[in-house]
Design an enzyme around this catalytic site. Sequence first.
Site, short mmCIF file in Angstrom:
data_model
loop_
_atom_site.label_atom_id
_atom_site.label_comp_id
_atom_site.label_asym_id
_atom_site.label_seq_id
_atom_site.Cartn_x
_atom_site.Cartn_y
_atom_site.Cartn_z
N ARG A 1 0.82 -1.21 0.00
CA ARG A 1 0.00 0.00 0.00
C ARG A 1 0.85 1.26 0.00
NH1 ARG A 1 -3.28 -3.90 3.71
NH2 ARG A 1 -4.57 -4.79 2.07
N HIS B 1 0.39 4.14 -2.88
CA HIS B 1 0.22 5.56 -2.57
C HIS B 1 1.29 6.42 -3.24
CE1 HIS B 1 -2.83 5.99 0.84
NE2 HIS B 1 -2.96 4.75 0.39
N ASN C 1 -2.58 9.55 3.87
CA ASN C 1 -1.29 8.91 4.13
C ASN C 1 -0.92 8.81 5.60
OD1 ASN C 1 -0.91 8.62 1.36
ND2 ASN C 1 0.25 10.53 1.17
N HIS D 1 -6.36 -5.90 -1.92
CA HIS D 1 -6.95 -5.85 -0.58
C HIS D 1 -7.11 -7.25 0.03
CE1 HIS D 1 -8.97 -1.63 -1.14
NE2 HIS D 1 -7.70 -1.56 -0.87
#
Length: 404
Positions: A111, A115, A146, A244
């Site tokens: 992740r 990002h 974030n 996910h």
Amino acid sequence: MVSWLNVWIMVALLVPVLLSLTNPRGESQTQTQTQTHPKPHSQKQTQTQTLHLPPSLISSSNLFFNERIRDGSNLDYDFYRDTCPQAEDTIRSAVTRIFFDHRDSAPAILRLFFHDCFIQGCDASLLLDDSNGNKNHSIEKQAIPNQTLRGFDKIDLIKEEVEQACPGVVSCADILAVAARDFVLLAGGPFYPVLTGRRDSNQSFYDEANDQIPRPDDNVNRTLRLFSLRGFNERETVSLLGGHNIGKISCEFIQQRLYNFQGTGQPDPTIPVDFLGQMRLNCPENNNTSSTNEVSAFEVSQKENSHSKAGMSYMQALSSSMSSGAAFDTHYFQSLLKGRGLLYADQQLMSHVKTARLVSAYASDDGSTFRMDFARVMLKMSNLDVLTGLQGQVRLNCSQALGS
């Protein structure tokens, strides 16, 4: 005996061929063509730094001094073969050690990588503690989506080991891209080749991170639009969201859906009654929960400084009668088919004809279709809007730009 390097090279050559033969049953071949869309706010300042480049790259790099390479065409396989031949082995060794000490590092780094690449491309701008040397300028780390990211310390550890082997040669952007691939592989995901030669940005993009990262409460149209702006079609978007399937989704990203959906004071009416009860057992009501308008659909792990372990995985979302299988399989898509998506944005994939068809296709086999598509789209993601050649810089410390 064939060396590991030769095996990796052979796989890297074969995978793109195999990928080109794969098409999910939910979409025709003509619909899988990738379209490139202009990306907003793509201008970045560049900083020239002397480094030793492979001869083949020196001439071409000047052509792109003021442009980003959206598709990674200026990257190279084994870019550091002459300047730091042990680079990827060093990264792999560090990743393996970290993974077996901290299994939750795999979803955290995955992740973190998403990002970074989603905002202005894969340039390690997310790792900076200041922007272009200006400590008064807000940075990506501080952007609301974030603030729950974890894994910065793991990338720093890997960077330290690479710097000991080859000082000032390997970029943080390349380390993050290669490490994300290796963590995915260790977590049971597919292998995919990672081209290298990325350079690090010297500035950070706070406003873009706040505005452009998908949120857990997004409807399917906004999700598809944000991915489309970065060149990803519906098939690629659904495949990426399948990431996910590893890691745990913290209760702070679920609670408003359970107790105050869209400000109604009631749960999301689309959640099956039995599943609502299960989710509430795992995530009791907490009046201090952050608004889901202010968090990211990619980052679904807990805040690093939180002591709470509350949350759910997509494996838990399936009924107890279903076999668990490997960690990186189709249980995410099976959950969506049953209406048991943990995030509203995930379950929204079933509200759109094309994405629902793709979810069904990914859930209908042993996971091979999803794994092949995920490998292909991760390769594409890792090449998104990269800095190469004489652009950017190679940081010595991932949190600090050179000269700051």
